[in-house]
Design an enzyme around this catalytic site. Sequence first.
Site, PDB file in Angstrom:
ATOM      1  N   HIS A 122      -5.071  48.377   2.017  1.00 43.27           N
ATOM      2  CA  HIS A 122      -5.991  48.230   0.878  1.00 43.27           C
ATOM      3  C   HIS A 122      -6.326  49.539   0.177  1.00 43.27           C
ATOM      4  O   HIS A 122      -6.946  49.538  -0.878  1.00 43.27           O
ATOM      5  CB  HIS A 122      -7.302  47.573   1.324  1.00 43.27           C
ATOM      6  CG  HIS A 122      -8.194  48.487   2.101  1.00 43.27           C
ATOM      7  ND1 HIS A 122      -7.924  48.867   3.381  1.00 43.27           N
ATOM      8  CD2 HIS A 122      -9.334  49.124   1.755  1.00 43.27           C
ATOM      9  CE1 HIS A 122      -8.864  49.677   3.821  1.00 43.27           C
ATOM     10  NE2 HIS A 122      -9.730  49.867   2.856  1.00 43.27           N
TER      11      HIS A 122
HETATM   12  C1  UD1 Z   1     -14.246  49.128  -0.024  1.00 40.24           C
HETATM   13  C2  UD1 Z   1     -14.602  50.520   0.497  1.00 40.24           C
HETATM   14  C3  UD1 Z   1     -13.585  50.952   1.536  1.00 40.24           C
HETATM   15  C4  UD1 Z   1     -13.445  49.922   2.628  1.00 40.24           C
HETATM   16  C5  UD1 Z   1     -13.089  48.584   1.997  1.00 40.24           C
HETATM   17  C6  UD1 Z   1     -12.936  47.484   3.022  1.00 40.24           C
HETATM   18  C7  UD1 Z   1     -15.648  52.042  -1.120  1.00 40.24           C
HETATM   19  C8  UD1 Z   1     -15.420  53.255  -1.933  1.00 40.24           C
HETATM   20  N1  UD1 Z   1     -14.554  51.503  -0.568  1.00 40.24           N
HETATM   21  O1  UD1 Z   1     -13.012  49.228  -0.712  1.00 40.24           O
HETATM   22  O2  UD1 Z   1     -14.009  52.177   2.111  1.00 40.24           O
HETATM   23  O3  UD1 Z   1     -12.440  50.324   3.530  1.00 40.24           O
HETATM   24  O4  UD1 Z   1     -14.146  48.245   1.095  1.00 40.24           O
HETATM   25  O5  UD1 Z   1     -12.559  46.297   2.426  1.00 40.24           O
HETATM   26  O6  UD1 Z   1     -16.764  51.611  -0.997  1.00 40.24           O
HETATM   27  N2  UD1 Z   1     -12.893  42.130  -4.455  1.00 40.24           N
HETATM   28  C9  UD1 Z   1     -12.951  40.764  -4.399  1.00 40.24           C
HETATM   29  N3  UD1 Z   1     -13.938  40.195  -3.651  1.00 40.24           N
HETATM   30  C10 UD1 Z   1     -14.853  40.928  -2.944  1.00 40.24           C
HETATM   31  C11 UD1 Z   1     -14.798  42.317  -3.049  1.00 40.24           C
HETATM   32  C12 UD1 Z   1     -13.807  42.917  -3.793  1.00 40.24           C
HETATM   33  O7  UD1 Z   1     -12.151  40.078  -4.995  1.00 40.24           O
HETATM   34  O8  UD1 Z   1     -15.728  40.336  -2.267  1.00 40.24           O
HETATM   35  C13 UD1 Z   1     -11.819  42.763  -5.238  1.00 40.24           C
HETATM   36  C14 UD1 Z   1     -12.276  43.147  -6.639  1.00 40.24           C
HETATM   37  O9  UD1 Z   1     -11.238  42.927  -7.517  1.00 40.24           O
HETATM   38  C15 UD1 Z   1     -12.529  44.627  -6.522  1.00 40.24           C
HETATM   39  C16 UD1 Z   1     -11.488  45.062  -5.494  1.00 40.24           C
HETATM   40  O10 UD1 Z   1     -11.382  43.949  -4.599  1.00 40.24           O
HETATM   41  O11 UD1 Z   1     -12.408  45.296  -7.733  1.00 40.24           O
HETATM   42  C17 UD1 Z   1     -11.890  46.292  -4.727  1.00 40.24           C
HETATM   43  O12 UD1 Z   1     -13.192  46.123  -4.148  1.00 40.24           O
HETATM   44  P1  UD1 Z   1     -14.184  47.355  -3.942  1.00 40.24           P
HETATM   45  O13 UD1 Z   1     -15.423  46.902  -3.283  1.00 40.24           O
HETATM   46  O14 UD1 Z   1     -14.327  48.102  -5.221  1.00 40.24           O
HETATM   47  O15 UD1 Z   1     -13.394  48.354  -2.982  1.00 40.24           O
HETATM   48  P2  UD1 Z   1     -12.506  48.053  -1.690  1.00 40.24           P
HETATM   49  O16 UD1 Z   1     -11.095  48.376  -2.033  1.00 40.24           O
HETATM   50  O17 UD1 Z   1     -12.793  46.714  -1.094  1.00 40.24           O
END
Ligand code: UD1
Length: 404
Positions: A233
Amino acid sequence: MKIISVVGARPNFMKIAPFIRAIKDFNSRQTVPHGPAIGSQEELIEHILVHTGQHYDDRMSKAFFKALNIPEADINLGVGSGSHAEQVGQTMMAFEKVLEKEKPDWVVVVGDVNATLACSVTAKKQLVKVCHIEAGLRSRDMAMPEEINRLVTDRLSDLLLTPDTLSSENLRDEGTPDNNIVFVGNIMIDTLEANRRKAERISMESILKNNLLLQKQFIHPGEDKDYALITLHRPSNVDHPDVLTPLINFLLDEVTPDMPLIWPIHPRTEKRLKTFGIWDRIVENPGVILLHPIGYHEMLRLNMHARIILTDSGGLQEESTVLGTPCLTLRWNTERPITLREHGGASVLVGNNVDRIRKEYHHTLRINRKPQRPELWDGRTAMRCVEAIVNYDPAGSERKDNQI
Ligand code: UD1
């Protein structure tokens, strides 16, 4: 004493669950059912749980609250997805209001996600003491958003609770006064120990039945050491087609002929694979078993019995170490060196260069399981965290500060 603890994203939930339980235990030890307390009765801890809402999908958030018996958050800031500045900014604005209303003595943050950074900065500006659980980890890679979150949070924290002695050393090297650092062990291992028996009872069949992402032909994996497990991820691995495409080619052409590959897929990674036009090839390969993001116990079960794990997750590196699962860490650096083979762990850094991954993959298949338990990864870290907060001695740290 009033404590607000904060969670935002999936890896926070397994760290906060034992902390909340330890607060309950602490309070029950303070209350004597009949008559006055024996000895010196310390004050009870009033606890408020805040969820920033960074992760909001049921499978990324709610499922973990349920599986780990975490009480529903008292306050949800509803921040959701967005750029890092949006997530941090909105969290700060909403959390400031919470602090103004609740006036806690402590804000406790865990890990290194955007919630950790946003809430520690906001608390410090409101003159509220900050405690960071999992302090002192350093990848020294400033291109990693989590490294920025860790550095800022640790610089601001009053009490820094470290998972290993290497992390305590990092903090000392940066000039953090000794009195502010307490080596407590790894709180995630509390959750692992509390849940491993339940995880062991889950069958492969039920994992597949409940989590298949789509209906497609696939090779059925056996129960034990008969499959590889992958999670991906990190932006550095999944955001660039020139990195992600060769990685996927390696998995499809060289891993799936050896054994089925189980892949619980992060929403971000799924989106990128579709955008880069690689998704269909993955779906068509019967050796790849695509799952939704899976629950805590199911992941623990898959990790326990995988022949090899390939991952860019920090938490899985740590869990593999305790379970002894041979682990290829798809990163060039790690903030968790204690999990590496040279420190006795189960993992090796392979970055995202396919030649290197291939070499280590074949070497790793010949390695047997070797569970390791770094010092104080004993399932009792949360209790030490609560004790460190209750026994915090600001005069001690001021004295120390003055000496420097
Ligand atoms: C976040 C953390 C990372 C952790 C990871 C575990 C930060 C900087 N990063 O990264 O350290 O290892 O979580 O998963 O805080 N999305 C969904 N549903 C959700 C959440 C996210 O669809 O419930 C999608 C969205 O399109 C979003 C993307 O995933 O833009 C990334 O989510 P985000 O929370 O920004 O960062 P992670 O990559 O999950």
